[in-house]
Design an enzyme around this catalytic site. Structure first.
Site, PDB file in Angstrom:
ATOM      1  N   ARG A   8       0.804  -1.222   0.000  1.00  0.00           N
ATOM      2  CA  ARG A   8       0.000   0.000   0.000  1.00  0.00           C
ATOM      3  C   ARG A   8       0.839   1.275   0.000  1.00  0.00           C
ATOM      4  NH1 ARG A   8      -4.790  -1.455   4.428  1.00  0.00           N
ATOM      5  NH2 ARG A   8      -5.559  -3.321   3.366  1.00  0.00           N
ATOM      6  N   GLY A  15       8.669  -9.635   3.018  1.00  0.00           N
ATOM      7  CA  GLY A  15       9.541 -10.736   3.391  1.00  0.00           C
ATOM      8  C   GLY A  15      10.711 -10.307   4.258  1.00  0.00           C
ATOM      9  N   CYS A  23       8.429 -10.585  15.945  1.00  0.00           N
ATOM     10  CA  CYS A  23       9.350 -10.052  14.938  1.00  0.00           C
ATOM     11  C   CYS A  23       8.710  -8.845  14.268  1.00  0.00           C
ATOM     12  CB  CYS A  23       9.653 -11.107  13.877  1.00  0.00           C
ATOM     13  SG  CYS A  23      10.186 -12.718  14.520  1.00  0.00           S
ATOM     14  N   CYS A  24       9.457  -7.759  14.138  1.00  0.00           N
ATOM     15  CA  CYS A  24       8.886  -6.590  13.477  1.00  0.00           C
ATOM     16  C   CYS A  24       8.721  -6.870  11.986  1.00  0.00           C
ATOM     17  CB  CYS A  24       9.755  -5.359  13.710  1.00  0.00           C
ATOM     18  SG  CYS A  24      11.315  -5.356  12.801  1.00  0.00           S
ATOM     19  N   CYS A  30      19.964  -0.683   9.997  1.00  0.00           N
ATOM     20  CA  CYS A  30      18.766  -0.316  10.761  1.00  0.00           C
ATOM     21  C   CYS A  30      18.938   0.953  11.589  1.00  0.00           C
ATOM     22  CB  CYS A  30      18.348  -1.478  11.652  1.00  0.00           C
ATOM     23  SG  CYS A  30      17.989  -2.993  10.732  1.00  0.00           S
TER      24      CYS A  30
END
Length: 394
Positions: free
Chosen positions: A20, A115, A213-214, A82
């Site tokens: 999206r 994923g 898990c993010c 990250c």
């Protein structure tokens, strides 16, 4: 710090799933516009820009900011896994502190794919070679499990083994994250979950299940930093400043001891210790923290790395409710990465936005009362850890 660094404005867009998302340049431009509007300053006054993203072509930062104008300013593209968003913030803060610039934008965005995270390059050495070797030596390697889940799942299991903790404790962090996210319109996942639902979701690796898990999400966030002199001369608010900040990278211990070190415990602790010393504060002074909960295991480890609770006491810290409203310190009032998702380049600046809103008293239903200091922790394997302390000033 030689000059006081003001966070004059912040902005972010609601995070969303990859299916999206808008294109990265639109997301980045929108977040930057929001930060400029929040600060009350025109882009023509911005003298430098630091733009963070991981998955994108070089000079994507220019593509995002050119929508605001082509003013000829230096635009530096930043990639630090990250911790990318906070790395951009770190550079922007240095520019103001040293007098190299008076007004700077730090922008982070990410247009993610669905994923698990993975390398984009198979024809050259991976920067994770040392990490993979150490992980294999410590716990073996599962070709079917995602790389990051093996690192952090292994770290969680190592902690549980060391301190005799039931790994089910990790699931309580996911429950807490969703409770907080219920009040955050920027978070993707706001529905409550139970411990049973978390533990019953598909196992990913070690103690980690899917709901621990993010997820990969897309988004953007930005901050406008300026000198105190610039802020006053241009009628900008000076109510929130960066009191101290530190960035560290891996130490030899990362690759010589246990899985907790592999995922950056030592570099996070070192960065936090540097910040506390520079600011003259202790962890006991902190009431609100946005920390890097890419996995539940990392949030638990980070409680101790940041000194929020002594080593080996995280289970009691959670059981006593000291990590949420009504307890000693509210961790991830935004819902964290577990609920917002983790658009790599945007995460650090989204954390910044949340803490600035907290210090201004603008966090609405998420507001933590009586906040004068706010701590941010953003970590990336490979590696880099950035810890930032914000202060509310009169």
């Amino acid at each position: 710090m030689s000059r006081r660094v003001v966070v004059a404005g912040v902005g972010m867009i609601p995070f969303t799933t990859p299916s999206r998302t808008e294109p990265y340049d639109i997301m980045g431009e929108t977040a930057a516009r929001k930060a400029l509007a929040d600060a009350g300053v025109d882009y023509s006054k911005v003298q430098q820009a630091y733009v963070g993203y991981v998955y994108g072509d070089s000079t994507s930062g220019q593509a995002a900011l050119y929508g605001l104008g082509q003013t000829g300013i230096p635009i530096v593209n930043v990639n630090n896994n990250c911790s990318t968003g906070s790395s951009a913030l770190f550079l922007a803060r240095q520019a103001i502190e040293t007098g190299a610039a008076e007004c700077v934008v730090a922008l982070g965005f990410e247009q993610m794919m669905r994923g698990a995270l993975g390398s984009m390059w198979s024809d050259r050495p991976t920067p994770f070679g040392r990490f993979d070797t150490q992980t294999t030596q410590l716990q073996g390697w599962d070709e079917q499990a995602p790389m990051a889940a093996q690192y952090f799942g292994g770290a969680g299991q190592a902690y549980a083994d060391k301190y005799g903790m039931d790994p089910a404790v990790f699931a309580q962090i996911s429950v807490k994250a969703r409770k907080h996210a219920a009040n955050n319109p920027y978070a993707v996942f706001r529905d409550p979950v139970t411990v049973e639902e978390v533990l019953g979701s598909p196992q990913i690796f070690g103690p980690l299940t899917r709901l621990q898990c993010c997820p990969p999400t897309c988004g953007a966030a930005a901050a406008i930093l300026c000198s105190e002199e610039f802020a006053k001369a241009n009628g900008l608010t000076t109510s929130v400043v960066i009191k101290a900040q530190a960035m560290t990278t891996d130490y030899e211990s990362t690759f010589t001891t246990d899985m907790m070190r592999v995922v950056g415990y030592d570099m996070a602790k070192a960065a936090a210790d540097q910040v506390y010393e520079a600011a003259g504060v202790s962890p006991a002074d902190i009431r609100v923290v946005e920390l890097h909960d890419c996995f539940t295991a990392n949030e638990l480890l980070t409680y101790e790395g940041l000194g929020l609770t002594p080593e080996g006491t995280a289970e009691k810290f959670i059981a006593d409710g000291d990590n949420t409203y009504g307890g000693r310190v509210v961790t991830n009032p935004s819902g964290g990465l577990l609920s917002k998702g983790h658009p790599l380049g945007a995460t650090g600046l989204a954390q910044c936005a949340e803490l600035v809103w907290q210090l201004r008293g603008q966090a609405e239903a998420r507001q933590v009362e009586g906040v004068n200091l706010a701590l941010q922790h953003n970590i990336g394997l490979g590696g880099a850890a950035v810890v930032t302390l914000y202060e509310k000033v009169s």
